[in-house]
Design an enzyme around this catalytic site. Structure first.
Site, PDB file in Angstrom:
ATOM      1  N   ASN A  52     -51.161 -17.162  -0.134  1.00 10.65           N
ATOM      2  CA  ASN A  52     -49.963 -18.006  -0.172  1.00 10.65           C
ATOM      3  C   ASN A  52     -48.836 -17.228   0.506  1.00 10.65           C
ATOM      4  O   ASN A  52     -48.336 -16.253  -0.056  1.00 10.65           O
ATOM      5  CB  ASN A  52     -49.626 -18.335  -1.636  1.00 10.65           C
ATOM      6  CG  ASN A  52     -48.282 -19.042  -1.765  1.00 10.65           C
ATOM      7  OD1 ASN A  52     -47.690 -19.497  -0.779  1.00 10.65           O
ATOM      8  ND2 ASN A  52     -47.788 -19.146  -2.999  1.00 10.65           N
TER       9      ASN A  52
ATOM     10  N   LYS B 253     -45.839 -18.174   1.169  1.00  7.41           N
ATOM     11  CA  LYS B 253     -44.484 -18.512   0.692  1.00  7.41           C
ATOM     12  C   LYS B 253     -43.554 -18.700   1.894  1.00  7.41           C
ATOM     13  O   LYS B 253     -43.987 -19.205   2.927  1.00  7.41           O
ATOM     14  CB  LYS B 253     -44.008 -17.450  -0.299  1.00  7.41           C
ATOM     15  CG  LYS B 253     -45.049 -17.196  -1.410  1.00  7.41           C
ATOM     16  CD  LYS B 253     -44.555 -16.367  -2.543  1.00  7.41           C
ATOM     17  CE  LYS B 253     -45.663 -16.218  -3.579  1.00  7.41           C
ATOM     18  NZ  LYS B 253     -45.246 -15.517  -4.777  1.00  7.41           N
TER      19      LYS B 253
ATOM     20  N   HIS C 112     -46.704 -24.609  -8.262  1.00  6.95           N
ATOM     21  CA  HIS C 112     -46.491 -23.155  -8.213  1.00  6.95           C
ATOM     22  C   HIS C 112     -45.256 -22.818  -9.054  1.00  6.95           C
ATOM     23  O   HIS C 112     -44.287 -23.577  -9.077  1.00  6.95           O
ATOM     24  CB  HIS C 112     -46.302 -22.687  -6.763  1.00  6.95           C
ATOM     25  CG  HIS C 112     -46.348 -21.192  -6.647  1.00  6.95           C
ATOM     26  ND1 HIS C 112     -45.255 -20.407  -6.946  1.00  6.95           N
ATOM     27  CD2 HIS C 112     -47.351 -20.346  -6.320  1.00  6.95           C
ATOM     28  CE1 HIS C 112     -45.607 -19.134  -6.796  1.00  6.95           C
ATOM     29  NE2 HIS C 112     -46.866 -19.073  -6.427  1.00  6.95           N
TER      30      HIS C 112
ATOM     31  N   GLU D  40     -42.846 -20.899  -8.616  1.00  7.66           N
ATOM     32  CA  GLU D  40     -41.567 -20.879  -7.885  1.00  7.66           C
ATOM     33  C   GLU D  40     -41.039 -22.297  -7.697  1.00  7.66           C
ATOM     34  O   GLU D  40     -39.834 -22.530  -7.727  1.00  7.66           O
ATOM     35  CB  GLU D  40     -41.750 -20.139  -6.553  1.00  7.66           C
ATOM     36  CG  GLU D  40     -41.847 -18.633  -6.793  1.00  7.66           C
ATOM     37  CD  GLU D  40     -42.759 -17.892  -5.842  1.00  7.66           C
ATOM     38  OE1 GLU D  40     -43.055 -18.403  -4.749  1.00  7.66           O
ATOM     39  OE2 GLU D  40     -43.202 -16.780  -6.206  1.00  7.66           O
TER      40      GLU D  40
ATOM     41  N   GLU E  21     -51.697 -18.424 -12.811  1.00  3.40           N
ATOM     42  CA  GLU E  21     -50.746 -17.434 -12.297  1.00  3.40           C
ATOM     43  C   GLU E  21     -49.677 -17.162 -13.359  1.00  3.40           C
ATOM     44  O   GLU E  21     -48.688 -17.912 -13.446  1.00  3.40           O
ATOM     45  CB  GLU E  21     -50.067 -17.957 -11.025  1.00  3.40           C
ATOM     46  CG  GLU E  21     -51.004 -18.178  -9.874  1.00  3.40           C
ATOM     47  CD  GLU E  21     -50.294 -18.002  -8.531  1.00  3.40           C
ATOM     48  OE1 GLU E  21     -50.834 -17.277  -7.687  1.00  3.40           O
ATOM     49  OE2 GLU E  21     -49.202 -18.566  -8.341  1.00  3.40           O
TER      50      GLU E  21
ATOM     51  N   GLY F 191     -45.295 -11.208  -8.010  1.00  2.00           N
ATOM     52  CA  GLY F 191     -44.338 -10.416  -7.236  1.00  2.00           C
ATOM     53  C   GLY F 191     -43.761  -9.232  -7.991  1.00  2.00           C
ATOM     54  O   GLY F 191     -42.773  -8.633  -7.579  1.00  2.00           O
TER      55      GLY F 191
ATOM     56  N   SER G 190     -49.848 -10.471  -8.287  1.00  2.00           N
ATOM     57  CA  SER G 190     -49.984  -9.064  -7.900  1.00  2.00           C
ATOM     58  C   SER G 190     -51.438  -8.646  -7.628  1.00  2.00           C
ATOM     59  O   SER G 190     -51.848  -7.544  -7.980  1.00  2.00           O
ATOM     60  CB  SER G 190     -49.335  -8.148  -8.946  1.00  2.00           C
ATOM     61  OG  SER G 190     -47.947  -8.412  -9.018  1.00  2.00           O
TER      62      SER G 190
END
Ligand code: 13P
Length: 267
Positions: free
Chosen positions: A9, A11, A105, A107, A178, A184, A224
């Protein structure tokens, strides 16, 4: 056996020019063993989720590549067309050469207000044009510390899958667990925590959609993921692949992740 999915991904990284460079470095090792054979046997699939503006370049770069590579978009609107400035429809995503699309997701949930109801609409709209959703679920650190991991991921999963026919789940849908606290941050979930959550999600699918759906659906871990922790994660029974953010942006580290996955297959 479920086919392993190693997904990157990207992003909001990688311009179209950077995408072109990435594939020039990334693809050549796939014409040699052991990567060539692993893809040809169909036991592993490598997918990229670039920004919309890089989809065409990525699709073009992958044209001459061996089978086993796929493309996905990072977001989609659930309507087929209309006055939705800035949005992209499912058929636009499909025509860009995509097989997959991310939904839910963290985010998008936390920064852009994507709700459970929106994830449900997006999943239905993607299935309508034969695109495969990669449906992300995961708990925040606060939820984990309060012992709410299972109820949170179960709520997200069942809300997104509300109304989805069970036969659409086994081959047409992917789940990505996730945990938000691992994204991250450099803090990967331990392989046993990741396995426990993925196993739980598979059991929820079995309970609500039946054994065939649960046996067929692929469940990925994301958060990660690095070359050094890929093999341990993929050795777990209920982890059918990885969804990689930062470590998918450099061709050498993503290649090392794919190589680690191939090693776990013994291919
Ligand atoms: P990182 O691998 O950078 O933690 O990102 C994970 C992710 O969000 C993939 O969708």
């Amino acid at each position: 056996m479920r086919r392993l999915l190693i997904a990157g991904n990207w992003k909001m990284h990688m311009t179209a020019g950077e995408t072109e460079h990435f594939f020039k470095d990334f693809l050549p090792p796939f014409s040699e063993e052991p990567l060539k054979g692993a893809l040809a046997k169909g036991h592993i699939e490598v997918a990229f989720f670039p920004a919309f503006t890089s989809l065409y370049v990525a699709s073009f770069a992958m044209e001459g590549a061996p089978k086993g590579f796929s493309l996905g978009a990072q977001n989609v609107h659930w309507e087929a067309k209309g006055a939705f400035t800035g949005e992209i429809s499912p058929s636009m995503v499909a025509e860009s050469g995509c097989r997959y699309c991310l939904v839910g997701h963290s985010e998008r949930r936390h920064l852009f207000g994507e709700t459970d109801e929106m994830t449900q609409r997006k999943i239905g709209a993607l299935h309508d044009v034969s695109l495969k959703p990669v449906f992300c679920v995961g708990e925040t650190l606060e939820e984990r510390e309060k012992g709410k991991t299972f109820p949170v991921v179960e709520r997200q999963l069942l809300a997104g899958f509300d109304g989805v026919p069970s036969e659409k789940l086994s081959l047409e849908t992917v789940v990505a667990y996730e945990p938000v606290w691992a994204i991250g941050t450099g803090k990967t979930a331990s392989e046993s925590d990741a396995q426990e959550a993925c196993h739980y999600l598979r059991a929820v699918v079995a309970r609500h959609f039946g054994k065939d759906a649960a046996d067929g659906i692929r469940i990925l871990y994301g958060g990660s993921v690095k070359p050094g922790n890929t093999a341990k994660l993929l050795a777990m029974d209920d982890i059918d692949g990885v969804l990689v953010g930062g470590a998918s942006l450099k061709s050498d580290s993503f290649l090392d992740i794919v190589k680690a996955a191939v090693t776990t297959l013994g291919a």
